[in-house]
Structure formats: C-alpha cells, structure tokens
Design a protein around this motif. Structure first.
Motif, short mmCIF file in Angstrom:
data_model
loop_
_atom_site.label_atom_id
_atom_site.label_comp_id
_atom_site.label_asym_id
_atom_site.label_seq_id
_atom_site.Cartn_x
_atom_site.Cartn_y
_atom_site.Cartn_z
N UNK A 109 1.04 -31.52 21.98
CA UNK A 109 1.12 -30.07 21.60
C UNK A 109 -0.14 -29.82 20.59
N UNK A 110 -1.30 -30.62 20.39
CA UNK A 110 -2.12 -30.24 19.72
C UNK A 110 -3.65 -30.15 20.69
N UNK A 111 -4.37 -29.07 20.61
CA UNK A 111 -5.49 -28.85 21.45
C UNK A 111 -6.11 -30.24 21.42
N UNK A 112 -6.81 -30.76 22.36
CA UNK A 112 -7.48 -31.82 22.63
C UNK A 112 -6.83 -32.91 22.88
N UNK A 113 -5.47 -32.92 22.85
CA UNK A 113 -4.49 -34.17 23.25
C UNK A 113 -4.95 -34.74 24.44
N UNK A 114 -5.24 -34.05 25.53
CA UNK A 114 -5.59 -34.51 26.83
C UNK A 114 -6.75 -35.55 26.91
N UNK A 115 -7.95 -35.07 25.83
CA UNK A 115 -9.02 -36.01 25.92
C UNK A 115 -9.13 -37.02 25.06
N UNK A 129 -3.97 -40.86 29.53
CA UNK A 129 -4.42 -40.72 30.78
C UNK A 129 -4.58 -39.51 31.09
N UNK A 130 -6.01 -39.17 31.45
CA UNK A 130 -6.40 -37.77 31.63
C UNK A 130 -5.91 -36.83 32.76
N UNK A 152 -11.47 -26.16 28.82
CA UNK A 152 -11.52 -27.08 27.88
C UNK A 152 -10.10 -27.39 27.53
N UNK A 153 -8.92 -26.67 27.95
CA UNK A 153 -7.51 -27.00 27.76
C UNK A 153 -6.52 -27.01 29.00
N UNK A 154 -5.59 -27.76 28.75
CA UNK A 154 -4.80 -27.83 30.08
C UNK A 154 -3.80 -26.86 30.00
N UNK A 155 -3.28 -26.60 31.37
CA UNK A 155 -2.01 -25.49 31.32
C UNK A 155 -0.98 -25.86 30.42
N UNK A 196 5.30 -33.68 19.56
CA UNK A 196 4.30 -34.35 18.99
C UNK A 196 2.91 -33.84 19.31
N UNK A 197 2.00 -34.26 18.59
CA UNK A 197 0.58 -33.97 18.71
C UNK A 197 0.20 -34.63 19.93
N UNK A 198 0.50 -35.93 20.39
CA UNK A 198 0.06 -36.43 21.76
C UNK A 198 1.46 -37.16 22.11
N UNK A 199 1.63 -36.88 23.25
CA UNK A 199 3.07 -37.60 23.66
C UNK A 199 2.93 -39.18 23.96
N UNK A 200 1.84 -39.48 24.32
CA UNK A 200 1.94 -40.79 24.71
C UNK A 200 2.03 -41.87 23.31
#
Lengths: 444, 444
Positions: B21-27, B32-33, B73-76, B395-399
């Motif tokens: 739930x923070x921008x940039x989490x995916x990268x 895992x992208x 730059x961001x995921x749906x 959470x900021x990053x789920x993983x």
C-alpha cells in the motif's frame, strides 16, 4: 481432413452436481453423499480426468428450475458455483482445460470478461467460456426478468461476446512491462478503453488484466438452432453438441463448419464435440446390472415412455422378458424421438424389457453400457465418419466412472492412434488446436 | 463493555493489488514484480496473516477508474477478481476469514448470493460480504449505466441485502438430508422460493445451497455517511472504517452502534474496525528510510500538499532540514484535512521535511512508521478509548510487511491481553463474535 492420419479426438468430462449422470448416483454405496458441497470431490474428479489426458472439464450451469419436489430423491443438476469450483480446480491441476457455462442473457459483459480472464490467468491459460443464451423462464425470474425472443437473445449474445473479447484485449498484449529497474509498470498507450453502444448492451471501460499464457479464453457454445450455427460459426472454437445418430451428428457438424466458412474462418477452427454417457464395466451383463441398481426405481416410468417410442403396449410386469415377436413386428420407431430406432435395435437383440431400458436408450446422449472396447468402437465409428471432433463424457457415477473410462477406454483409443498420448502443450488453445486470438478478432 | 478485561481486538489484513500500500511497493528489490497476476502470492500473503491469527483478510474491489497514465509507474489498485482470489485462498488456508467487496449497485442479488454462499461452503464457514454501494461514474460506465442518487443507491442496497439473505436461507437449515439408505436427498417442503418485488430489484427463485458451518456469510459495510450508518446498523456485523483521530473514530463507532440499537440489535453486534497503514521495522530511523526509498520520487508533490495542510510555504530544496521556528509558529492545521494536526505535531518534533512526509502524514489512514511497539501502543490507545473494535492493516509491502506485523506487533498485543492467542473457533462468525443468523433475520 476427416481422414487425416494425424487427426486426434478431443475428450472432455462434464461435471454436474458432483455425483454423476445416472439417477441414484448420489446414494450409491461408496459415493460420498455430501459430494454436492465438496470441493475436494470436484478437485479429485478433475485430477482423474487429467490423468486420462482429457482436454477439458466442462461445468454446465443454470439455476435448478424444476419442481423442488424432485429434490426428495435427486440432487440438483449443477454446481454450487461453476467459477468458484474451477478456481479450486485450477490451483490443483496442471494441464486440463477448464470450461464453464456463462449466460450472455443475464450477466454483464464486464463481469463475464473479468471472471473468465481471471480463471485464465490463475490456470495459466486453460480457461474456456461456454457462451450460451438462457431460455428458461425460471432462470429469468431469478434475475427479476423475462426471457427475450430467440432473436433478441442471440442479438444480445453477439454483442456480449464482442464486448467480452474487447475487454479481454483492452490491456494490450505487450502493455505490462513491470520493469523494476526502470520503474515502468505499464505502457499506458497500449491500454485501451473499450466503448460499445449496442442495441442490447453498453459498456465503456477497461479490464486491467494482461494476457494469459494462451492470450485469452476460448469460446465454446452449446445449442443446435440456426441461431446457434450462426453464433458459433462466428465466435466459437468448440461446440458442445448433442446428437443421437451419426447422420444427425454429421449434419450438425457440417452446419457449424459451413457457418464458420461464411465468417471467413477455416472450418477446422470449430470443433464439434458429441455427447456420450457411460457405464464402463468389464462386461455388458455387469454393466447392465450396475445401471439397473442405479435407476431400477424408475423402471415403471421408463417402460411407459418406451411404449411411446415404439408405438406398442408394454407390460410393466414382464420386466424380465424380452419383447414378443408380435410386439417387435408391430413396433414403429417414433418420428418424434430420435432415440427410437436405437431402442428398437436393442429390443431386437433379445434383451429383457428391463435390460433394454438399462442400455440407456432414453438417456440424453448415446449411452455405452459395457466394456471399454464398446465405447472405443462407438467413438471410432463416429469420429472416422466425420460426425464429430471428439466427445464429452457424462459418466454414470463420477467417483469411479471417470477412472473406469481412463483405465478401460483411453488406452484402446491411444493404441488405435485416435487419442493423444499426452498433452501437446500447457494451454487449452494448444490442446484443441485453436488459433491465436487476442482482443476482438480483426476479421469480424 | 468498553473496559471489559476480556474484550479482544479484531485484526484484518487488506490485500489490494498484491504488492502493498505504498507507492513503489511493486518495484522494491525482492518483491515479485508479477505479484499482480500471481495467485501464489495471494495465497502466501493470506497464510502469513493466518500465522498471525488475523481474524480476516479483506479484498476491496472496483474497476481501476483513474487515468490509465498512472499505470506508467503504478499498479492498478485491486485484485484481478476478488472472488476467484478468495476461492484459491479458501482451499489453502484453514482459519482466517475471507471477506470481499461486492457492490449492491450493479450486481444481481442472485449472483451475489450464489458466489458468497459458495465461498462460505468451500471455506467451511469463513466468508464475509462487504456490501457497498458504487459511487464512481467510471464504475457505472463499465456496466453501461449511470450512478443513481445516494438515496436510490441505498434504497437498492437495502433490497439487495434482504434478497441475498433470503436466498441464503432458501434451502432450509435442515432441508438437506442426503441419506443414502432411505434414498431421501432433501426435504422439499423446507426449500423455499424467494419472491420479492421491490422498488429497485425483483427476484423469484431458490438458491440450492445448504447452510455452511457458520450458517451463512457475514455482512460487512464500508462507508461513513448517515445512509451508511442506517444500512450497517440494520444489516452489518462489521464496519470497515476510516478515521484519522481517536475522537472522530469514537464518534463514527457510536453512530453505527446507535443505528444498530434503533434496529433492535445489541450494539455489540456491530464491530467498527479502524484503518491503519504500517511500516514496521526495528527502529524509527530505519523505518523512515524504508518509506523514503518507496515514495522518494513523490516528495515534490507531497511537499506541495503539505503546504496546504499547514498553511505555510515550504521549500522543496530544503528536504533535509526541519521546519524553522518561524514556519512552525505560522503553521495552521487545515480544517479541510483531518490529518493536518498530526502533520504539525510530527513537524514540531523536529524531523526534517522529508522525514515528516515519510511518517505517512498524507496516507489514507493513520500510519505507523517504526518499531512494533509503536503500532501496539497506537492500537491499545484507540481500542481502550472505545474508538474501535479492531484494525484493518495496510502494510507498505505485503511480501515482508505482513510478517513484520505478525512477528513484531502481534506478540506485544497478545502479552498485553489485547489480542487472542489463537482462533476461538473455525468460522468467521466465531472469530468476530457475530450471533447466529440464517435466512432473513426475523426481527427485520
């Protein structure tokens, strides 16, 4: 094409309420009477079909619309929810195709597009959508609606499929970049907004799902009217067929192939899959006894119906006797029931009245009640006559009926070179040889 | 009630696009992208929350409606399909509740009833339905419709929930006999036909699904308007809340409790769950650095927004400096943003401009950026003040963010007697202490 040595048949399994396709399946000793709500059972059955290299499992759908008094002794016909079931199966199988019915009459195109594409992603490219029109007033009522005319149902169906396929392609094939280093998530110029104002459905928006391993799900259709030929010829890769004789099946298959040609497609892009019901046991006598154990309580009503099929009086008290010579000579197959000629043929073989019925002569599809080789012979005859491109199987009892087919029929078909030894690829599109497609087909 | 020693908080996890739930989490390195399309990732995350004894996982839903250029730059924001995801999770978890959003505005009651009840069956009584109304024009457009007025949306929502609950009870609680010996499958007199002609929805029919282990799914609601109080007070057992201060949260919670009383319910039957965003790391400095790594590229726009929150000019070139004494004295928290007072409080602690922002002062919920004890203190303060009955965590990053919460926060809450040591039972109804219900509540 029909006689190509390399042509292999396609085999699918249908799975209704979790028990099987003969009355009484649910109460057979050894069957879990709670299979109706058991996702474990569904997964196990799909895994059994996958062991037999079946190209797909097919889940029909529809609310149970008959008089609920039937539920006193029989289970409803369908799954609790076909998509939730296939989601479970997708995670616990590897290769088998996953096909479910989704009505174009009462569902929103976006909902259909999203669910089937999600299934396609989670199964890594194994999803198929049986796009049908609903015809039952009871189904309409559950959605607070009424059944439109055939023309309007198919008019809507054409629009819905086009919208669904447009949604499936709205996230372009290469739009998803997800490159962590550059920080580029997607190419937004390759993400399209679908917009269609049809006569029956409107939608404007985007489905944010990238391509699956097979691009997008494959379209199936079930139906036999001229409208169905038209619809399937335009959109479908597989037809879930219903035919009682080779001649009828050839005619139906050709009608779909002609329609495909009319839409500029190679007729081999559309596969006609014939129905078949099975009781596979080591010999005919044991198989008939198994059938009688399942549906014995229904013999009186079946005798009454057989009278009409043959146009003669039958005595329900003479269940153990064959028909008399006089009866056989007086019998005239009813022109209103395409199963009648086969019923008379079985009767002439000298079986007792109850055994005639136990042959499944009043089943919804041709029935094989006997050893595996009889099923294989039937399938070979139809397949080589160009009556179909494969079969969808409705076993009497799912729990052991799938295994019986896999162990007793599949090896014979493989030995005869009629059925593949293993999956050709990983996707349903590969299994059935459907061409690549993504988004709306530019030919349409 | 509020101070009962035995009162335990409820904790849920929300799972949006699979990254965090923070921008940039995916990268973020190590993530895992392709989590967006990975059902493995969803299952793993739910299993992590279950390890922490979370009462539920919550999947919000809605088409991604913003300008698709954001996707560069961001995921749906959402899942591919919330129900298909929960189907996968249901099969691969044992205890955690499974909750998804289903809009009452554009879905047919029968469809909602069937999907959520099927999930309830396959999860053995762990399903919850977040019944909301849709407000976005983009969502309406994808269904080819327009957004009704608030009054009509909630008018329809009341009818839809009643229909869904009626469908849930249409197969009577004891109707399913499935007795193989007697051959009785169901008591058809206990299978009812639902029939409702409402102002907004009509339906007539039966849902053929017997009770789950918890009877039927639990209703959640997310919303804060008087209409939401009314709707949730009547139907919901859990409110997915959003409040930035203890005072606001107390007020909201009381509004829902009062509405429940009005409908003759025990106010404890409705649980108000406050939102919370987390970056849990061993110390505040490391946590702030993690945040800055995630959203550093957004600092310029956040500085601009912070200016408005505090009513002062800020210099984006002075990111490493704290605000000056003059700036702090001139600052006036904006009355239009309830987060402003907290932003000023953080600023007065002397953090640099970028660290102020890294505290999550512009997040959608109160943010904890620091060691586990800070999260535990925040949760205890809110819980004991009667501001909420628990929290849903973003959470900021789920993983690794779920694991951090489970390992660093949960044990402290358990030591303090604020959170259960293990699941009380097997169903979501047991986890949240919701009373028995089946079919339409006779009190309504």
């Amino acid at each position: 094409m029909e006689n190509s040595k390399n042509r292999k048949m396609i085999i699918g399994l249908t799975s209704g309420n979790g028990y099987g396709f003969q009355p009484g399946a649910w109460r057979t000793p050894g069957v879990d009477p709670k299979s109706y709500t058991s996702y474990d059972a569904r997964v196990r059955q799909a895994q059994a079909a996958e062991r037999g290299k079946f190209q797909f499992i097919f889940l029909p759908d529809g609310p149970f619309t008959d008089d609920s008094s039937l539920l006193e002794t029989e289970a409803p016909n369908f799954n609790l929810d076909v998509m939730m079931t296939l989601a479970a199966v997708a995670r616990e199988t590897k290769r088998i195709g996953l096909v479910a019915t989704g009505s174009t009459t009462f569902n929103a195109p976006y909902t259909l597009a999203k669910q089937f594409k999600a299934l396609d992603i989670m199964s890594h490219g194994r999803a198929g959508w049986n796009a049908i029109t609903s015809t039952s007033n009871d189904v309409a009522a559950i959605y607070g609606q009424t059944i439109p005319s055939s023309r309007d149902r198919y008019g809507r169906a054409h629009e819905v499929v086009q919208l669904v396929q447009a949604f499936w392609g709205s996230w372009g094939k290469d739009a998803w970049v997800h490159d962590q280093k550059s920080g580029r998530f997607a190419k937004h110029q390759e993400i399209a907004t679908v917009s269609l104002k049809g006569n029956y459905v409107n939608a404007r928006g985007t489905l944010y799902i990238p391509p699956s391993e097979q691009g997008q799900p494959i379209v199936f259709h079930a139906g036999g009217s001229p409208n169905a030929h038209e619809f399937a010829g335009r959109f479908a890769n597989v037809v879930i067929g219903a035919a009682f004789t080779i001649e009828d099946s050839i005619q139906q298959r050709n009608a779909f192939r002609e329609s495909a040609k009319k839409y500029g497609r190679d007729p081999d892009e559309i596969k006609f899959i014939a129905g078949m019901m099975t009781t596979i046991v080591k010999d005919r006598r044991t198989a008939l006894d198994r059938r009688l154990q399942l549906m014995g309580h229904l013999l009186p009503q079946r005798v009454a119906y057989l009278q009409q099929m043959l146009g003669i009086r039958l005595d329900g008290n003479d269940l153990n006797e064959p028909l008399s010579q006089a009866q056989l000579e007086a019998a005239r197959p009813s022109p209103y029931d395409p199963r009648s000629a086969n019923a008379l043929k079985i009767a002439k073989e000298g079986w007792s009245l109850k055994d005639i019925i136990a042959h499944g002569i009043i089943d919804y599809h041709p029935s094989i009640v006997g050893p595996g080789i009889e099923a294989a012979d039937h399938m070979q005859a139809w397949f080589e006559a160009g009556a179909c491109d494969g079969f969808w199987i409705s076993p009497d009892i799912l729990d052991d009926g799938i295994d019986a087919f896999v162990d007793e029929v599949v090896p014979i078909l493989q030995q005869r070179g009629l059925f593949h030894e293993d999956y050709e690829g990983t996707t349903l599109r590969e299994h059935i040889g459907a061409p690549e497609q993504y988004g709306i087909d530019p030919r349409v």
